[in-house]
Design an enzyme around this catalytic site. Structure first.
Site, mmCIF file in Angstrom:
data_model
loop_
_atom_site.group_PDB
_atom_site.id
_atom_site.type_symbol
_atom_site.label_atom_id
_atom_site.label_comp_id
_atom_site.label_asym_id
_atom_site.label_seq_id
_atom_site.Cartn_x
_atom_site.Cartn_y
_atom_site.Cartn_z
ATOM 1 N N HIS A 64 -12.799 3.038 0.010
ATOM 2 C CA HIS A 64 -12.861 2.011 0.664
ATOM 3 C C HIS A 64 -13.681 0.584 0.280
ATOM 4 O O HIS A 64 -13.901 -0.063 1.108
ATOM 5 C CB HIS A 64 -13.759 2.284 2.066
ATOM 6 C CG HIS A 64 -13.119 3.401 2.918
ATOM 7 N ND1 HIS A 64 -13.728 4.522 3.360
ATOM 8 C CD2 HIS A 64 -11.786 3.917 3.282
ATOM 9 C CE1 HIS A 64 -13.192 5.373 4.149
ATOM 10 N NE2 HIS A 64 -11.898 5.085 3.933
ATOM 11 N N ARG A 110 -12.164 16.172 7.356
ATOM 12 C CA ARG A 110 -13.166 16.585 5.799
ATOM 13 C C ARG A 110 -14.469 16.753 6.182
ATOM 14 O O ARG A 110 -15.165 16.192 7.362
ATOM 15 C CB ARG A 110 -13.251 15.144 4.997
ATOM 16 C CG ARG A 110 -11.807 14.848 4.521
ATOM 17 C CD ARG A 110 -11.890 13.734 3.455
ATOM 18 N NE ARG A 110 -10.742 13.238 2.974
ATOM 19 C CZ ARG A 110 -10.575 11.947 2.999
ATOM 20 N NH1 ARG A 110 -11.302 11.032 3.395
ATOM 21 N NH2 ARG A 110 -9.276 11.489 2.799
ATOM 22 N N GLU A 133 -8.129 -5.231 4.720
ATOM 23 C CA GLU A 133 -8.043 -4.827 3.214
ATOM 24 C C GLU A 133 -6.746 -5.854 2.702
ATOM 25 O O GLU A 133 -6.923 -6.353 1.530
ATOM 26 C CB GLU A 133 -7.776 -3.523 2.983
ATOM 27 C CG GLU A 133 -8.919 -2.665 3.229
ATOM 28 C CD GLU A 133 -8.705 -1.188 3.601
ATOM 29 O OE1 GLU A 133 -8.314 -0.870 4.707
ATOM 30 O OE2 GLU A 133 -9.158 -0.273 2.892
ATOM 31 N N ARG A 191 -2.633 -2.150 -3.487
ATOM 32 C CA ARG A 191 -3.677 -1.231 -3.123
ATOM 33 C C ARG A 191 -3.472 -0.023 -4.311
ATOM 34 O O ARG A 191 -2.509 0.682 -4.152
ATOM 35 C CB ARG A 191 -3.823 -0.766 -2.019
ATOM 36 C CG ARG A 191 -4.917 0.085 -1.654
ATOM 37 C CD ARG A 191 -5.022 0.715 -0.226
ATOM 38 N NE ARG A 191 -6.019 1.832 -0.309
ATOM 39 C CZ ARG A 191 -6.012 2.935 0.321
ATOM 40 N NH1 ARG A 191 -4.943 3.371 0.761
ATOM 41 N NH2 ARG A 191 -7.154 3.482 0.376
ATOM 42 N N ASN A 204 0.953 -1.105 0.001
ATOM 43 C CA ASN A 204 0.013 0.087 -0.014
ATOM 44 C C ASN A 204 0.849 1.209 0.205
ATOM 45 O O ASN A 204 1.670 1.726 1.073
ATOM 46 C CB ASN A 204 -1.041 -0.058 1.141
ATOM 47 C CG ASN A 204 -1.920 0.930 1.363
ATOM 48 O OD1 ASN A 204 -1.627 2.141 0.383
ATOM 49 N ND2 ASN A 204 -2.740 0.990 2.365
#
Ligand code: ADP
Length: 398
Positions: free
Chosen positions: A180, A240, A384, A91, A7
């Site tokens: 995601h 955010r 993941e 990823r 990743n």
């Protein structure tokens, strides 16, 4: 078969070495601060023996080179030779409209990932560096791209397109992509294993971390998700703002004399839990402050919990029912407070948790529903890396 999972970020690379199909993790770690003064590589073996090496890592290629020499070093006893690594799974954050599933990387795929750079200018370039560094280190090794956006390709067009003039969609691919995806898919598959098909026709997955998104999943397919064209949309997050009135943007730009870069920094880095609490983007910090009576922190938490609840309600309507709700991500897996507050008052929809079970659950898989409740509520730690390893294994063995 041993598969290296990477990743790659702009200044860091997380990695795991996973034995497939057993899914055993035989090594993992992190390359940090690439290109900076105090770069380091941390590697742990299967017995949790750790080695931290501080060294000069000018770029991703050097980082990967050092990493491979550490995992083949006999001190940690992870692997004895690079020949043991059969494939690499990456990823890749954005697959745009081109990639609806994981693929073996070749020149065409690399061009496709490059074409998505304008959709994910912070992430895709770093992901590409990871692929190139691996090709340099072990030329010809099979590499597979697993996209964060791919799982949401099943979202129908009428839910994905924004009501802007249609040429914006046609010209720029301006539409909801969602993120995601690998996490939403992993926890929903795990729920299927736990509860069976009957109780997982309609599933809502809540991935709540620094970034957060929900997905509505029908018979294993994503039909709606809260992040959009960018990861800024949907839930209020650590920094955010999530979904706000688009009409506020020109107002802010005008009154604060901000250009688009300034607005982007405001909505992505200075808003959310941090912006409201004025304390931190970290849910734990904000809840500690709220406990001590800080009113802004309390407001931030209330807003966050309500936001998740609102999306759960919307997605029950989108799905036409609900069988299972799953919590994952740092907040979803660890915070009994978040789960309790989010699901409070939903008894009428058949959603009721067992408070003792909820309070006792932190970072582990557990069913936290009340025995009488119609809807299952589960905490499932995301994974993941395993999802990437499975796709890589399947593609390499096709
Ligand atoms: P990322 O999106 O960066 O992968 P994580 O999934 O690790 O983030 O989630 C980070 C969030 O999880 C932070 O807001 C952190 O406060 C929260 N978190 C982690 N542990 C706990 C805990 N024990 N209780 C409450 N929140 C927690």
């Amino acid at each position: 078969m041993k598969i290296l999972i990477l990743n790659s970020g702009s200044s860091s690379i997380k990695f795991q070495l996973i034995d497939m199909p057993s899914e055993n993790v035989i090594g993992k770690g992190l390359i940090e601060k690439i290109g900076l003064k105090d770069a380091s590589i941390t590697v742990k073996n299967a017995a949790d023996k750790k080695e931290v090496i501080k060294l000069n890592i000018p770029n991703h290629a050097k980082g990967i080179e050092f990493l491979l020499s550490i995992i083949t070093d006999e001190k940690l006893n992870i692997i004895s030779s690079l020949d043991e690594i059969s494939a690499v799974g990456h990823r890749i954050v954005h697959g745009g409209q081109a990639f609806s599933k994981s693929v073996m990387i070749n020149d065409d795929v690399m061009h496709g990932i490059e074409a998505c750079v304008e959709l994910a200018p912070l992430h895709n370039p770093a992901n590409i560096k990871g692929v190139e560094a691996m090709e340099l280190a072990i030329p010809g090794i099979p590499q597979v791209a697993v996209f964060d956006t791919a799982f949401h390709h099943s979202i129908p067009e009428h839910r994905a397109i924004y009501a802007l003039p249609i040429e914006f969609y046609k010209k720029y691919g301006l539409r909801k992509y969602g993120f995601h995806g690998t996490s939403h898919q992993y926890v929903s598959l795990r729920a299927k294993e736990i509860y069976g098909d009957d109780r997982t026709e309609n599933v809502i997955t809540c991935h709540l971390g620094n970034g957060g998104s929900l997905a509505a999943i029908k018979n294993g397919e994503s039909i709606e998700t809260s992040m959009g064209f960018s990861p800024t949309d949907g839930l209020m997050m650590g920094t955010r703002c999530g979904s706000i009135d688009p009409g506020a943007i020109p107002f802010i730009a005008d009154h604060e004399d901000l250009d688009m870069y300034g607005v982007s920094t405001l909505i992505n880095k200075k808003s959310g839990l941090l912006g409201i609490s004025g304390i931190s983007s970290d849910y734990r910090d904000v809840s500690l402050a709220a406990e001590k009576g800080n009113e802004d922190a309390e407001l931030a938490l209330k807003m966050f919990h309500y936001d998740v609840k609102k999306y759960i309600g919307t997605y029950i309507a989108a799905l036409g029912g609900i069988d299972t709700i799953i919590f994952t991500g740092g907040i979803g897996e660890n915070s009994a407070l978040a789960r309790r507050e989010i699901l409070k008052g939903l008894d009428g929809l058949g959603i009721k948790i067992n408070h003792d079970k909820n309070d006792a659950t932190m970072g582990v898989e557990a069913d936290i529903s009340h025995d009488d409740a119609k809807v299952r509520v589960a905490v499932i730690p995301t994974n993941e890396e395993v999802m990437i390893a499975r796709d890589t294994f399947n593609i390499v063995n096709q």
